[in-house]
Design a protein around this motif. Structure first.
Motif, mmCIF file in Angstrom:
data_model
loop_
_atom_site.group_PDB
_atom_site.id
_atom_site.type_symbol
_atom_site.label_atom_id
_atom_site.label_comp_id
_atom_site.label_asym_id
_atom_site.label_seq_id
_atom_site.Cartn_x
_atom_site.Cartn_y
_atom_site.Cartn_z
ATOM 1 N N GLN A 43 0.834 -1.142 -0.027
ATOM 2 C CA GLN A 43 0.058 0.005 -0.028
ATOM 3 C C GLN A 43 0.867 1.322 0.006
ATOM 4 N N THR A 44 0.140 2.000 -0.338
ATOM 5 C CA THR A 44 1.118 3.584 -0.236
ATOM 6 C C THR A 44 0.097 4.652 0.193
ATOM 7 N N PRO A 45 0.568 5.179 1.440
ATOM 8 C CA PRO A 45 2.215 5.143 1.846
ATOM 9 C C PRO A 45 1.863 3.958 2.744
ATOM 10 N N PHE A 46 3.188 3.374 3.112
ATOM 11 C CA PHE A 46 3.307 2.122 3.914
ATOM 12 C C PHE A 46 2.650 2.886 5.284
ATOM 13 N N PRO A 47 2.000 1.795 6.183
ATOM 14 C CA PRO A 47 1.542 1.945 7.483
ATOM 15 C C PRO A 47 2.408 2.499 8.488
ATOM 16 N N PRO A 48 1.848 3.374 9.358
ATOM 17 C CA PRO A 48 2.652 3.699 10.469
ATOM 18 C C PRO A 48 3.132 2.544 11.625
ATOM 19 N N ILE A 49 4.253 2.775 12.171
ATOM 20 C CA ILE A 49 4.881 1.999 12.962
ATOM 21 C C ILE A 49 4.917 2.426 14.348
ATOM 22 N N LEU A 50 4.321 3.425 14.716
ATOM 23 C CA LEU A 50 4.396 3.769 15.979
ATOM 24 C C LEU A 50 2.859 3.497 16.512
ATOM 25 N N PRO A 51 2.837 3.552 17.980
ATOM 26 C CA PRO A 51 1.371 3.656 18.618
ATOM 27 C C PRO A 51 0.699 4.575 18.766
#
Length: 392
Positions: A140-148
């Motif tokens: 997917q664009t954009p890549f998903p977040p990795i922060l809570p």
């Protein structure tokens, strides 16, 4: 046969990345192939691969300080690992291309190796992605977040746009056809998530293929415990990481027998904490030996060790140190097989509560009986078939 199969490990730390490859490499060697490794950390390679006579090369890595603060998504990780500079990225691409020229692999297995994967595009080899969820982000664009916490979509898109622009500029510099979209970076002949859907950092993805967690559980020294009748705790920790010293100082007071594997901990440091119920080892511990013997594992939340403890039916107390580990720790805790360590709570209380949590122990035992990863010999047969059938 003696055709070369390359295992590429570019980003990440510690033993998990290279150790998960070893059973597969051994199975492929039994089938007549010659495994060769390109590794980020030669110390880990010596610990895991050295006893088996596996050859390895130093993987190209970016030198220099990345941006401060936590990364927002996988594209932001790339920017912090050399992709912010097209010239630096071009140099890493050329270095990987030289490794491919030197090794001449018929197949390369990639784990957290985006630059190696990018450099391999268009080469006459089979390409297999074998990674947990975090290292193979959703298409997917954009890549998903990795922060809570919440991240603005515009910020995520800015990371993806910058990473793609840098990739295209680096590819143009060395004469490669440019990527059209960032998710194309992860194209391959075979994409395998070496985890379980329940452990996928980004949630279960029906469109992807899962093969269970790969880990090294039969190598090392079996865990040994004194015959005291007290609960048994195994801890795999890294000295200097957040919360470790405080945990060790209180763990020595817990009503248990603790075996601590803390690579890099000096004898002097260990002597500060060791007592009659807490023992340190510098030997790689055989994780398979924890099954049926260990009441709790205290881990810094690496994927491979979590998978091994789940396979052994051992409940866990997890001390994640960075966003990837925090994402995974939350997933594991949601399954009821682990607790996430709380910095604002006394470590001794957390250990005692985890040991007393019968529900967590029952859930871990249930997982052990219901989840079986794909065995390394079966995956080796599948890769052999991929090589032998050009139409696949």
């Amino acid at each position: 046969m003696n055709a070369n199969i390359l295992f590429a490990w570019e980003l990440g730390e510690h033993l998990g990345h290279v150790s998960k490859f070893l059973p597969l490499a051994l199975a492929l060697r039994e089938r007549g192939y010659r495994p060769v490794f390109a590794v980020r950390d030669t110390h880990s390679a010596e610990v895991v691969l050295g006893p088996h006579g596996m050859p390895w090369l130093q993987a190209p890595v970016a030198i220099g300080q990345g941006a401060a603060g936590p990364a927002l998504n996988y594209a932001d990780i790339l920017l912090r690992c050399g992709y912010a500079s097209p010239v630096r990225l071009a140099g890493m691409l050329r270095a990987w291309q030289q490794i491919f020229e030197l090794v001449q692999p018929v197949l390369t297995v990639f784990d957290h190796s985006p630059t190696a994967l990018l450099a391999s595009r268009g080469r006459a080899m089979r390409r297999v992605l074998l990674s947990p969820g975090f290292f193979l982000p959703p298409r997917q664009t954009p890549f998903p977040p990795i922060l809570p916490q919440s991240v603005a979509p515009d910020s995520l898109l800015a990371c993806d746009t910058a990473a793609l622009a840098a990739i295209q500029a680096a590819q143009q510099r060395i004469g490669m056809a440019p990527l059209a979209t960032l998710p194309e970076l992860f194209d391959a002949d075979l994409r395998l998530l070496d985890t379980h859907p329940e452990l996928d950092h980004f949630g279960a993805r029906p469109e992807e293929e899962y093969c269970g967690g790969f880990y090294l559980d039969a190598t090392g020294v079996p865990a040994e415990w004194p015959d005291t009748g007290r609960p048994r705790v195994f801890a795999y920790l890294r000295p200097g990481q957040r919360g470790v010293d405080r945990l060790l100082s209180q763990l020595r007071m817990a009503p248990c027998d603790a075996l601590i594997y803390a690579p890099g901990l000096t004898a002097q440091q260990a002597a500060r904490f060791a007592n009659s119920n807490m023992r340190f080892t510098q030997e790689l511990t055989q994780l398979r030996s924890l099954a049926g013997q260990c009441d709790l594992a205290i881990l810094y939340a690496s994927h491979a060790t979590i998978c091994a403890c789940l396979a052994a039916g051992v409940p866990m107390l997890l001390l994640p140190q960075q966003p990837e580990q925090a994402m995974l720790a939350r997933r594991v805790a949601e399954l009821g097989v682990a607790r996430v360590y709380q910095d604002d709570t006394a470590p001794l209380a957390q250990v005692e509560e985890a040991l007393a949590d019968n529900g967590m122990r029952t859930a871990a035992q249930a997982w052990r009986g219901s989840h079986t990863p794909l065995a390394a010999p079966a995956l080796a047969d599948r890769l052999s078939a991929l090589l032998q059938n050009p139409s696949n």
